[in-house]
Write a protein that holds these residues in place. Structure first.
Motif, PDB file in Angstrom:
ATOM      1  N   ALA A 394      -1.367   8.261  -0.849  1.00 39.69           N
ATOM      2  CA  ALA A 394      -1.932   6.962  -1.190  1.00 39.69           C
ATOM      3  C   ALA A 394      -0.939   5.833  -0.972  1.00 39.69           C
ATOM      4  O   ALA A 394       0.174   5.864  -1.498  1.00 39.69           O
ATOM      5  CB  ALA A 394      -2.393   6.965  -2.649  1.00 39.69           C
ATOM      6  N   ILE A 395      -1.352   4.829  -0.205  1.00 40.13           N
ATOM      7  CA  ILE A 395      -0.537   3.639   0.031  1.00 40.13           C
ATOM      8  C   ILE A 395      -1.377   2.402  -0.264  1.00 40.13           C
ATOM      9  O   ILE A 395      -2.497   2.249   0.227  1.00 40.13           O
ATOM     10  CB  ILE A 395       0.000   3.605   1.472  1.00 40.13           C
ATOM     11  CG1 ILE A 395       1.009   4.743   1.669  1.00 40.13           C
ATOM     12  CG2 ILE A 395       0.654   2.259   1.783  1.00 40.13           C
ATOM     13  CD1 ILE A 395       1.642   4.782   3.040  1.00 40.13           C
ATOM     14  N   ASP A 396      -0.820   1.546  -1.100  1.00 44.99           N
ATOM     15  CA  ASP A 396      -1.512   0.349  -1.554  1.00 44.99           C
ATOM     16  C   ASP A 396      -1.571  -0.728  -0.468  1.00 44.99           C
ATOM     17  O   ASP A 396      -0.742  -0.767   0.437  1.00 44.99           O
ATOM     18  CB  ASP A 396      -0.747  -0.213  -2.761  1.00 44.99           C
ATOM     19  CG  ASP A 396      -1.636  -0.967  -3.730  1.00 44.99           C
ATOM     20  OD1 ASP A 396      -2.800  -1.221  -3.394  1.00 44.99           O
ATOM     21  OD2 ASP A 396      -1.143  -1.296  -4.830  1.00 44.99           O
ATOM     22  N   CYS A 397      -2.545  -1.623  -0.587  1.00 43.23           N
ATOM     23  CA  CYS A 397      -2.561  -2.816   0.240  1.00 43.23           C
ATOM     24  C   CYS A 397      -1.464  -3.757  -0.244  1.00 43.23           C
ATOM     25  O   CYS A 397      -0.904  -3.571  -1.326  1.00 43.23           O
ATOM     26  CB  CYS A 397      -3.929  -3.504   0.157  1.00 43.23           C
ATOM     27  SG  CYS A 397      -4.538  -3.742  -1.524  1.00 43.23           S
ATOM     28  N   ALA A 398      -1.118  -4.750   0.547  1.00 43.28           N
ATOM     29  CA  ALA A 398       0.014  -5.614   0.226  1.00 43.28           C
ATOM     30  C   ALA A 398      -0.261  -6.513  -0.978  1.00 43.28           C
ATOM     31  O   ALA A 398      -1.407  -6.893  -1.252  1.00 43.28           O
ATOM     32  CB  ALA A 398       0.373  -6.470   1.447  1.00 43.28           C
ATOM     33  N   TYR A 399       0.797  -6.849  -1.704  1.00 42.75           N
ATOM     34  CA  TYR A 399       0.708  -7.808  -2.808  1.00 42.75           C
ATOM     35  C   TYR A 399       0.075  -9.104  -2.304  1.00 42.75           C
ATOM     36  O   TYR A 399       0.377  -9.539  -1.176  1.00 42.75           O
ATOM     37  CB  TYR A 399       2.125  -8.086  -3.348  1.00 42.75           C
ATOM     38  CG  TYR A 399       2.192  -9.173  -4.393  1.00 42.75           C
ATOM     39  CD1 TYR A 399       1.916  -8.888  -5.725  1.00 42.75           C
ATOM     40  CD2 TYR A 399       2.513 -10.491  -4.039  1.00 42.75           C
ATOM     41  CE1 TYR A 399       1.964  -9.890  -6.680  1.00 42.75           C
ATOM     42  CE2 TYR A 399       2.560 -11.496  -4.992  1.00 42.75           C
ATOM     43  CZ  TYR A 399       2.280 -11.198  -6.312  1.00 42.75           C
ATOM     44  OH  TYR A 399       2.326 -12.170  -7.255  1.00 42.75           O
TER      45      TYR A 399
END
Length: 409
Positions: A394-399
């Motif tokens: 899992a990799i989050d979208c950017a701040y």
């Protein structure tokens, strides 16, 4: 008998190291010690007493001041009686004799100055609500007192400093094996920050202790993915610093051969150059905007003599558009590097877009307060990966897209 109770291109390179060492040590003291009884995640329960492993002294396995190594253990029960978590404490590093002398007279260099008891929280918690998958396991915290992520081997006669991290690692693990861990059916090696780097360096060694026994062995590195990144002045702060750690502590001989066979020792102190050669399944838990790395590697004071980054490092809301672009580039480097080195499908990762450092020991692990990715909290993501219930990459979208983050800047 064991005693049981509770670091401007124009600046000189040596100044870079000294400043980083001092700020890193100060950060470690601020973040890792609150005085008196140490409390992880504010968890309820009984305090876990320290065990000082006096028998390890005969093997030369000692802290920097020559005192014995130590650990805390809360025994398992029920379904977790034959399952073990071994957690390696973090707390930065020391890269020179001078900085190690400073560290020697603290709990990060002497077991004599460690808290005699701790409350376990997060992944070490005994609360089923806070730690659903691991609450009943044997849970061990190995204290950090060597200054080189449990990997050094040496002695400086002039200063009287012992650099014996590898011996501490071996002695304490052998001791735990003798206490019943050798017959475990499930084990998990974990660590945070400098302890997470230690997990990366020792993961396959740890698995080797259980070879041929049918034990499920995996590793979890929390906030340990330290990047070989260029700072805001255009040079590699952390590479200079890590080079000092490796040289001072005699680390080279204990680094994974899969890396040192083709790279220099300092490069092999960076997880990005080691993880691809690890055979044991490993999970990377990291904030894409790791605050320790932002403050000490990306924009350290020595690379920012005018103080342009000072406010931004204290609060992300104080960062201007130019600074946010640099932070987004750092996040892109973090994400791209994780993807490039974690190709094995047996590995997992949870890279969220939070401004923080360390998420497994604290309330961020908690069943009710954890950041989420793909509709899973951290504890659930790690548990699904460990037990094979689901693949977790899992990799989050950017701040600023993630509203579930706990930020510390």
């Amino acid at each position: 008998m064991e005693e049981k109770a509770g670091m401007a291109k124009l600046w000189a390179p040596f100044l870079v190291v000294l400043v980083l060492a001092g700020s890193a040590q100060a950060a470690a003291d601020r973040n890792m010690s609150r005085g008196g009884m140490r409390r992880l995640a504010g968890a309820p329960g009984v305090p876990v007493p320290i065990t000082v492993l006096t028998s390890a002294v005969a093997m030369g396995a000692v802290c920097m001041d020559g005192s014995p190594p130590a650990y805390h253990m809360d025994g398992g029960y029920g379904a977790g009686k034959n399952r073990w978590i071994v957690h390696l404490e973090g707390g930065s590093w020391c890269e020179s004799v001078g900085s190690c002398l400073y560290r020697k007279v603290s709990r990060l260099g002497s077991s004599n100055l460690m808290n005699r008891q701790m409350y376990f929280g997060g992944i070490l918690s005994s609360s089923p609500a806070e730690n659903p998958d691991f609450f009943s396991w044997n849970r061990v915290m190995i204290r950090y007192c060597d200054g080189a992520s449990f990997a050094g081997e040496g002695y400086d006669a002039r200063s009287g400093l012992f650099f014996r991290g590898q011996r501490i690692w071996n002695a304490v693990i052998q001791h735990l094996l003798s206490m019943g861990m050798s017959s475990a059916d499930h084990v998990l090696l974990t660590g945070s920050s400098a302890g997470a780097l230690a997990v990366v360096l020792h993961c396959d060694q740890f698995a080797g202790f259980f070879a041929g026994r049918g034990t499920t062995v995996k590793c979890l590195a929390d906030a340990g993915f330290f990047l070989d990144a260029v700072n805001v002045a255009g040079w590699h702060t952390l590479r200079t610093y890590f080079g000092g750690v490796v040289a001072t502590h005699g680390v080279a001989q204990n680094l994974p051969r899969s890396c040192t066979s083709h790279l220099d020792a300092t490069s092999c102190f960076f997880p990005q150059n080691v993880i691809g050669g690890i055979n044991t399944p490993i999970f990377l838990l990291n904030a894409a905007y790791d605050t320790w790395q932002i403050r000490e590697s990306l924009a350290p004071d020595v690379a920012d003599p005018g103080g342009a980054w000072r406010a931004c490092k204290s609060s992300r809301f104080a960062c201007n558009a130019f600074q946010m672009n640099i932070l987004q580039a750092f996040r892109n480097q973090m994400v791209g590097t994780v993807l490039s080195v974690s190709r094995s499908r047996s590995n997992g990762f949870f890279i969220n877009s939070c401004f923080t450092h360390g998420q497994s020991e604290y309330a961020t692990w908690n069943a009710y307060g954890s950041p989420n990715l793909q509709n899973k909290a951290i504890w659930k993501s790690v548990g699904d990966w460990y037990f094979g219930r689901a693949e977790v990459r899992a990799i989050d979208c950017a701040y600023p897209c993630d509203n579930s983050c706990h930020h510390d800047m």
